[in-house]
Design an enzyme around this catalytic site. Structure first.
Site, PDB file in Angstrom:
ATOM      1  N   GLY A 127     -30.287  64.874  37.120  1.00 16.33           N
ATOM      2  CA  GLY A 127     -29.924  64.016  38.255  1.00 16.33           C
ATOM      3  C   GLY A 127     -30.260  64.568  39.624  1.00 16.33           C
ATOM      4  O   GLY A 127     -30.485  63.815  40.567  1.00 16.33           O
ATOM      5  N   ASP A 157     -26.381  65.975  42.080  1.00 20.22           N
ATOM      6  CA  ASP A 157     -26.405  64.697  42.795  1.00 20.22           C
ATOM      7  C   ASP A 157     -25.017  64.139  43.052  1.00 20.22           C
ATOM      8  O   ASP A 157     -24.755  63.573  44.105  1.00 20.22           O
ATOM      9  CB  ASP A 157     -27.273  63.667  42.042  1.00 20.22           C
ATOM     10  N   ASP A 215     -18.160  63.500  40.193  1.00 18.76           N
ATOM     11  CA  ASP A 215     -17.454  62.296  39.748  1.00 18.76           C
ATOM     12  C   ASP A 215     -16.127  62.725  39.109  1.00 18.76           C
ATOM     13  O   ASP A 215     -15.125  62.875  39.810  1.00 18.76           O
ATOM     14  CB  ASP A 215     -18.369  61.526  38.786  1.00 18.76           C
ATOM     15  N   LYS A 259     -17.440  60.991  44.684  1.00 22.25           N
ATOM     16  CA  LYS A 259     -16.754  59.705  44.513  1.00 22.25           C
ATOM     17  C   LYS A 259     -15.320  59.793  44.985  1.00 22.25           C
ATOM     18  O   LYS A 259     -14.634  60.784  44.730  1.00 22.25           O
ATOM     19  CB  LYS A 259     -16.785  59.285  43.036  1.00 22.25           C
ATOM     20  N   PHE A 315     -20.336  52.694  39.888  1.00 23.29           N
ATOM     21  CA  PHE A 315     -21.464  53.354  39.230  1.00 23.29           C
ATOM     22  C   PHE A 315     -22.722  53.147  40.065  1.00 23.29           C
ATOM     23  O   PHE A 315     -23.107  52.019  40.365  1.00 23.29           O
ATOM     24  CB  PHE A 315     -21.667  52.823  37.811  1.00 23.29           C
ATOM     25  N   VAL A 316     -23.345  54.250  40.459  1.00 24.31           N
ATOM     26  CA  VAL A 316     -24.504  54.168  41.357  1.00 24.31           C
ATOM     27  C   VAL A 316     -25.768  54.722  40.687  1.00 24.31           C
ATOM     28  O   VAL A 316     -25.685  55.584  39.798  1.00 24.31           O
ATOM     29  CB  VAL A 316     -24.252  54.933  42.683  1.00 24.31           C
ATOM     30  N   ASP A 319     -29.208  57.991  37.298  1.00 21.81           N
ATOM     31  CA  ASP A 319     -29.714  57.049  36.296  1.00 21.81           C
ATOM     32  C   ASP A 319     -28.619  56.221  35.653  1.00 21.81           C
ATOM     33  O   ASP A 319     -27.432  56.561  35.713  1.00 21.81           O
ATOM     34  CB  ASP A 319     -30.427  57.815  35.170  1.00 21.81           C
ATOM     35  N   ARG A 344     -34.003  56.389  38.215  1.00 17.18           N
ATOM     36  CA  ARG A 344     -33.972  57.668  38.962  1.00 17.18           C
ATOM     37  C   ARG A 344     -34.979  57.656  40.111  1.00 17.18           C
ATOM     38  O   ARG A 344     -34.817  58.346  41.103  1.00 17.18           O
ATOM     39  CB  ARG A 344     -34.312  58.844  38.042  1.00 17.18           C
TER      40      ARG A 344
HETATM   41  O1  LIG Z   1     -18.516  64.990  37.791  1.00 19.30           O
HETATM   42  P1  LIG Z   1     -18.989  64.547  36.454  1.00 19.30           P
HETATM   43  O2  LIG Z   1     -18.147  63.407  35.909  1.00 19.30           O
HETATM   44  O3  LIG Z   1     -19.107  65.678  35.478  1.00 19.30           O
HETATM   45  O4  LIG Z   1     -20.400  63.856  36.644  1.00 19.30           O
HETATM   46  C1  LIG Z   1     -21.444  64.455  37.355  1.00 19.30           C
HETATM   47  C2  LIG Z   1     -22.622  64.736  36.485  1.00 19.30           C
HETATM   48  O5  LIG Z   1     -23.041  63.538  35.824  1.00 19.30           O
HETATM   49  C3  LIG Z   1     -24.425  63.342  36.008  1.00 19.30           C
HETATM   50  O6  LIG Z   1     -25.178  63.965  35.016  1.00 19.30           O
HETATM   51  P2  LIG Z   1     -25.451  63.277  33.587  1.00 19.30           P
HETATM   52  O7  LIG Z   1     -24.478  63.794  32.587  1.00 19.30           O
HETATM   53  O8  LIG Z   1     -25.532  61.808  33.751  1.00 19.30           O
HETATM   54  O9  LIG Z   1     -26.872  63.859  33.212  1.00 19.30           O
HETATM   55  P3  LIG Z   1     -28.233  63.687  34.047  1.00 19.30           P
HETATM   56  O10 LIG Z   1     -28.156  64.690  35.181  1.00 19.30           O
HETATM   57  O11 LIG Z   1     -29.304  64.036  33.077  1.00 19.30           O
HETATM   58  O12 LIG Z   1     -28.311  62.277  34.544  1.00 19.30           O
HETATM   59  C4  LIG Z   1     -24.704  63.998  37.355  1.00 19.30           C
HETATM   60  O13 LIG Z   1     -26.065  64.331  37.481  1.00 19.30           O
HETATM   61  C5  LIG Z   1     -23.788  65.190  37.362  1.00 19.30           C
HETATM   62  O14 LIG Z   1     -24.405  66.330  36.790  1.00 19.30           O
HETATM   63  O1  HPA Z   2     -22.109  56.834  39.268  1.00 21.74           O
HETATM   64  C1  HPA Z   2     -22.897  57.516  38.586  1.00 21.74           C
HETATM   65  N1  HPA Z   2     -24.184  57.117  38.392  1.00 21.74           N
HETATM   66  C2  HPA Z   2     -25.068  57.817  37.653  1.00 21.74           C
HETATM   67  N2  HPA Z   2     -24.744  58.952  37.040  1.00 21.74           N
HETATM   68  C3  HPA Z   2     -23.472  59.409  37.176  1.00 21.74           C
HETATM   69  N3  HPA Z   2     -22.904  60.517  36.667  1.00 21.74           N
HETATM   70  C4  HPA Z   2     -21.646  60.523  37.083  1.00 21.74           C
HETATM   71  N4  HPA Z   2     -21.375  59.447  37.845  1.00 21.74           N
HETATM   72  C5  HPA Z   2     -22.522  58.730  37.932  1.00 21.74           C
END
Ligand SMILES: O=P(O)(O)OC[C@H]1O[C@H](OP(=O)(O)OP(=O)(O)O)[C@H](O)[C@@H]1O
Ligand code: HPA
Length: 194
Positions: free
Chosen positions: A38, A93, A96, A124, A145-146, A152, A158
């Protein structure tokens, strides 16, 4: 899809994030670790705005496989560089639930880093599941959800240059498309029946 932050707003935010990081480290060498996948867009923009000598590494963390809710967190440290005695900045990124940052901070500490801080594009506005908080944040956003600018939904979006809220009906539609998609049978393709 509703645009929440356009390209100009995002770049301004990243510039301010870089200024805060520069001010904190005062030219001290830094090891920046991108939390993949991300952070890929943010990371490319951010590291070119930082002024201190930088080492760059990556770690992969994934818990939102195919959905809008966090599942089990899988972490891959195979490409992580040596962190012993280093000042480390984790770059991601979004903050959450906070579970990804909590786990990765622990991993970096266990690798002998001298200090660990974190920089996030987004935080968030919600109750987080963990006591830890990011040190540098560019934007506070509503609990929606963004997607875009690296974020993604089911590995799509992305590449959008802006950040957008994915509406419930778009989430439902994409889920249906995925449920309806049949996996390709390589034998059928080879025989011309695919
Ligand atoms: O605070 P949290 O609830 O832990 O969420 C945050 C994480 O979620 C997303 O990664 P994701 O697991 O979607 O993998 P990606 O980076 O491959 O999209 C984002 O890139 C953060 O790393
Ligand atoms: O809002 C969201 N969007 C995409 N990926 C994420 N991972 C945690 N929260 C988010």
């Amino acid at each position: 899809m509703r645009v929440l932050l356009n390209e100009t707003q995002l770049l301004d935010g990243v510039r301010q994030l870089a200024a805060k990081i520069d001010e904190h480290y005062q030219g001290r060498p830094l090891t920046v670790v991108a939390v993949m996948t991300g952070s890929v867009v943010l990371f490319a923009d951010l590291i070119r705005m930082l002024s201190m000598p930088l080492r760059v590494g990556v770690i992969q963390a994934s818990s939102y496989r195919g959905g809008v809710k966090a599942g089990e967190l899988a972490v891959d440290t195979d490409m992580l560089l040596d962190l012993q005695g280093r000042d480390v900045l984790l770059v991601d990124d979004i903050f959450d639930t906070g579970r990804t940052l909590e786990r990765l901070t622990k991993i970096v500490q266990d690798r002998g880093a001298q200090s660990v801080q974190s920089a996030m594009l987004l935080r968030k506005q919600r109750t987080h599941d963990v006591p830890i908080r990011p040190d540098f944040v560019a934007f506070e956003i509503p609990d929606e959800f963004v997607v875009g600018y690296g974020l993604d939904y089911r590995d799509m979006y992305r590449n959008l240059p802006y950040l957008a809220i994915l509406d419930e009906d778009e989430i439902a539609r994409t889920s249906e498309t995925h449920a309806a998609a049949k996996p390709i049978d390589p034998q059928a393709v080879a025989s011309g029946n695919g």
